[in-house]
Design a protein around this motif. Structure first.
Motif, mmCIF file in Angstrom:
data_model
loop_
_atom_site.group_PDB
_atom_site.id
_atom_site.type_symbol
_atom_site.label_atom_id
_atom_site.label_comp_id
_atom_site.label_asym_id
_atom_site.label_seq_id
_atom_site.Cartn_x
_atom_site.Cartn_y
_atom_site.Cartn_z
ATOM 1 N N LYS A 1 62.429 32.870 44.522
ATOM 2 C CA LYS A 1 61.895 34.157 44.106
ATOM 3 C C LYS A 1 61.885 35.124 45.276
ATOM 4 N N ASN A 2 62.689 36.176 45.141
ATOM 5 C CA ASN A 2 62.773 37.249 46.125
ATOM 6 C C ASN A 2 61.705 38.279 45.766
ATOM 7 N N GLY A 3 60.617 38.289 46.542
ATOM 8 C CA GLY A 3 59.520 39.211 46.267
ATOM 9 C C GLY A 3 59.485 40.411 47.182
ATOM 10 N N GLY A 4 60.342 40.403 48.215
ATOM 11 C CA GLY A 4 60.351 41.501 49.163
ATOM 12 C C GLY A 4 59.105 41.508 50.024
ATOM 13 N N GLY A 5 58.819 42.654 50.583
ATOM 14 C CA GLY A 5 57.639 42.768 51.436
ATOM 15 C C GLY A 5 57.907 43.641 52.646
ATOM 16 N N ALA A 6 56.832 44.154 53.223
ATOM 17 C CA ALA A 6 56.949 45.074 54.346
ATOM 18 C C ALA A 6 57.588 44.423 55.563
ATOM 19 N N ASP B 1 60.475 33.880 49.102
ATOM 20 C CA ASP B 1 60.752 34.457 50.414
ATOM 21 C C ASP B 1 59.472 34.536 51.255
ATOM 22 N N PHE B 2 58.338 34.867 50.610
ATOM 23 C CA PHE B 2 57.060 34.923 51.321
ATOM 24 C C PHE B 2 55.952 34.706 50.296
ATOM 25 N N ARG B 3 55.124 33.729 50.539
ATOM 26 C CA ARG B 3 54.102 33.370 49.558
ATOM 27 C C ARG B 3 53.208 34.557 49.200
ATOM 28 N N ALA B 4 52.819 35.329 50.211
ATOM 29 C CA ALA B 4 51.855 36.398 49.989
ATOM 30 C C ALA B 4 52.392 37.525 49.113
ATOM 31 N N SER B 5 53.711 37.669 49.025
ATOM 32 C CA SER B 5 54.288 38.778 48.255
ATOM 33 C C SER B 5 54.854 38.338 46.918
ATOM 34 N N THR B 6 54.635 37.075 46.533
ATOM 35 C CA THR B 6 55.247 36.574 45.303
ATOM 36 C C THR B 6 54.265 35.925 44.337
ATOM 37 N N VAL B 7 53.383 35.097 44.826
ATOM 38 C CA VAL B 7 52.569 34.244 43.949
ATOM 39 C C VAL B 7 51.743 35.067 42.968
ATOM 40 N N ASP B 8 51.071 36.107 43.457
ATOM 41 C CA ASP B 8 50.225 36.933 42.594
ATOM 42 C C ASP B 8 50.938 38.187 42.104
ATOM 43 N N ALA B 9 52.109 38.490 42.674
ATOM 44 C CA ALA B 9 52.756 39.761 42.378
ATOM 45 C C ALA B 9 53.870 39.657 41.344
ATOM 46 N N ALA B 10 54.528 38.529 41.247
ATOM 47 C CA ALA B 10 55.723 38.398 40.405
ATOM 48 C C ALA B 10 55.421 37.594 39.150
ATOM 49 N N GLY B 11 55.767 38.156 37.998
ATOM 50 C CA GLY B 11 55.493 37.485 36.736
ATOM 51 C C GLY B 11 56.154 36.134 36.594
ATOM 52 N N ASP B 12 57.295 35.930 37.263
ATOM 53 C CA ASP B 12 58.005 34.652 37.179
ATOM 54 C C ASP B 12 57.156 33.491 37.689
ATOM 55 N N GLU C 1 51.397 24.552 39.347
ATOM 56 C CA GLU C 1 50.343 24.912 40.282
ATOM 57 C C GLU C 1 50.962 25.623 41.480
ATOM 58 N N GLU C 2 50.150 26.398 42.152
ATOM 59 C CA GLU C 2 50.666 27.109 43.327
ATOM 60 C C GLU C 2 51.241 26.133 44.351
ATOM 61 N N SER C 3 50.684 24.937 44.415
ATOM 62 C CA SER C 3 51.165 23.923 45.364
ATOM 63 C C SER C 3 52.562 23.418 45.017
ATOM 64 N N ASP C 4 53.063 23.730 43.813
ATOM 65 C CA ASP C 4 54.419 23.334 43.439
ATOM 66 C C ASP C 4 55.476 24.177 44.148
ATOM 67 N N ILE C 5 55.072 25.295 44.735
ATOM 68 C CA ILE C 5 55.996 26.087 45.541
ATOM 69 C C ILE C 5 56.168 25.374 46.869
ATOM 70 N N ILE C 6 57.360 24.891 47.115
ATOM 71 C CA ILE C 6 57.598 23.997 48.243
ATOM 72 C C ILE C 6 57.528 24.720 49.579
ATOM 73 N N ALA C 7 58.156 25.897 49.666
ATOM 74 C CA ALA C 7 58.224 26.576 50.960
ATOM 75 C C ALA C 7 58.617 28.024 50.779
#
Length: 316
Positions: A294-299, A243-254, A265-271
């Motif tokens: 991945k639904n990471g939520g966010g403000a 849903d948003f790169r900034a709230s998922t890549v480093d925050a979600a264990g998946d 790699e992080e670049s494998d996340i398409i969009a």
């Protein structure tokens, strides 16, 4: 200033309209955001508990902040796992505009976030949804996915605690939804077109080797690196979206663990949704692809939903 209770939140934030509002909001740039997360240790009676403060700000337009608690053991006592309060302010004058029941707002915006991902990524003819987890969020996720994909007529439900699973199935059947309790995730996966997970698990429940061509996997539960709903095979086999790169890549264990371990790699996340809704990236390519969202939520999502809610209330 509006004081908006939970009943009003649920009455005014209908999923079709909220999904549309989120899609429109994601066509613009994100607001300014921050995130403070206080977590209990990964052991003991308070394992998995957290206190979050999530501010977001569109300068000159609107600003808001959510304060939320996550207490997983509440589920055993029949209480919501998440409690929250949301305060919306005028972005120009700074005056308070609304005090909103943040628990209801969180349920609605989280479900609509996943549903927007599904509308962009799942097959348009999806007929069966597998709901993994039967907590307070589960009925909202089911309703939102059905709003995004009206073709969904059948719902399979799995939960660690059969009592909560059976209660959800009974409630869905009361709404004339074709719902069925399942005992095995592995047996249910091949039957599903969309798999939605909303659990607090630390160990992966979804095994990638079981995923079928054309399926869409919606991961909601993991919000810190210790939590994980899917294994490495899931991210190897699927086209990856967030849903948003900034709230998922480093925050979600998946995602955090496969990236850290060199599986992907992080670049494998398409969009993310800003890129998809803004037309900078495309979603599903064909009906055989496996998509993972991945639904990471966010403000930003809370702010979008709160702003839309107040617009609905102001119309009256």
């Amino acid at each position: 200033m509006h004081v908006i209770d939970a009943e009003t939140v649920h009455e005014r934030l209908h999923y079709p309209g909220l999904i549309e509002a989120l899609e429109r909001a994601h066509r613009d740039s994100p607001p300014w955001m921050d995130r403070t997360l206080m977590q209990a240790p990964d052991h003991g009676v308070h394992q998995g508990e957290a206190f979050l403060v999530l501010p977001a700000w569109f300068p000159g337009r609107v600003m808001g902040v959510k304060m939320a608690t996550v207490i997983p053991r509440n589920a055993d006592a029949g209480r919501p796992t998440i409690h929250a309060s949301y305060q919306l302010f005028d972005g120009d004058t700074g005056e308070p505009k609304a005090n909103i029941d943040g628990t209801a707002l969180t349920l609605r915006k989280t479900a609509a976030d996943s549903a927007l991902g599904s509308r962009l990524l799942s097959r348009s003819d999806s007929g069966t949804l597998l709901m993994v987890g039967a907590g307070a969020l589960a009925p909202h996720l089911i309703a939102a996915h059905q709003a995004a994909r009206p073709s969904l007529r059948r719902v399979l439900v799995w939960n660690r605690t059969p009592h909560h699973r059976d209660s959800l199935v009974e409630a869905l059947r009361a709404e004339e939804i074709d719902a069925e309790a399942v005992d095995s995730i592995a047996d249910a996966i091949p039957e599903a077109d969309i798999i939605c997970c909303a659990t607090g698990t630390m160990e992966p429940l979804i095994k990638g080797q079981l995923l079928q061509p054309g399926q869409h996997l919606d991961l909601v539960g993991s919000f810190n690196p210790s939590m994980r709903e899917s294994d490495d095979d899931c991210v190897r086999r699927a086209r990856l979206f967030v849903d948003f790169r900034a709230s998922t890549v480093d925050a979600a264990g998946d995602l955090f663990h496969p990236i850290t371990d060199g599986v992907i790699e992080e670049s494998d996340i398409i969009a993310d949704l800003f890129e998809l809704c803004g037309g900078r990236q495309s979603g599903r390519g064909d009906d055989t692809e496996i998509t993972l969202f991945k639904n990471g939520g966010g403000a930003h999502l809370d702010l979008f939903a709160a702003e839309h809610l107040v617009e609905q209330v102001d119309r009256d």
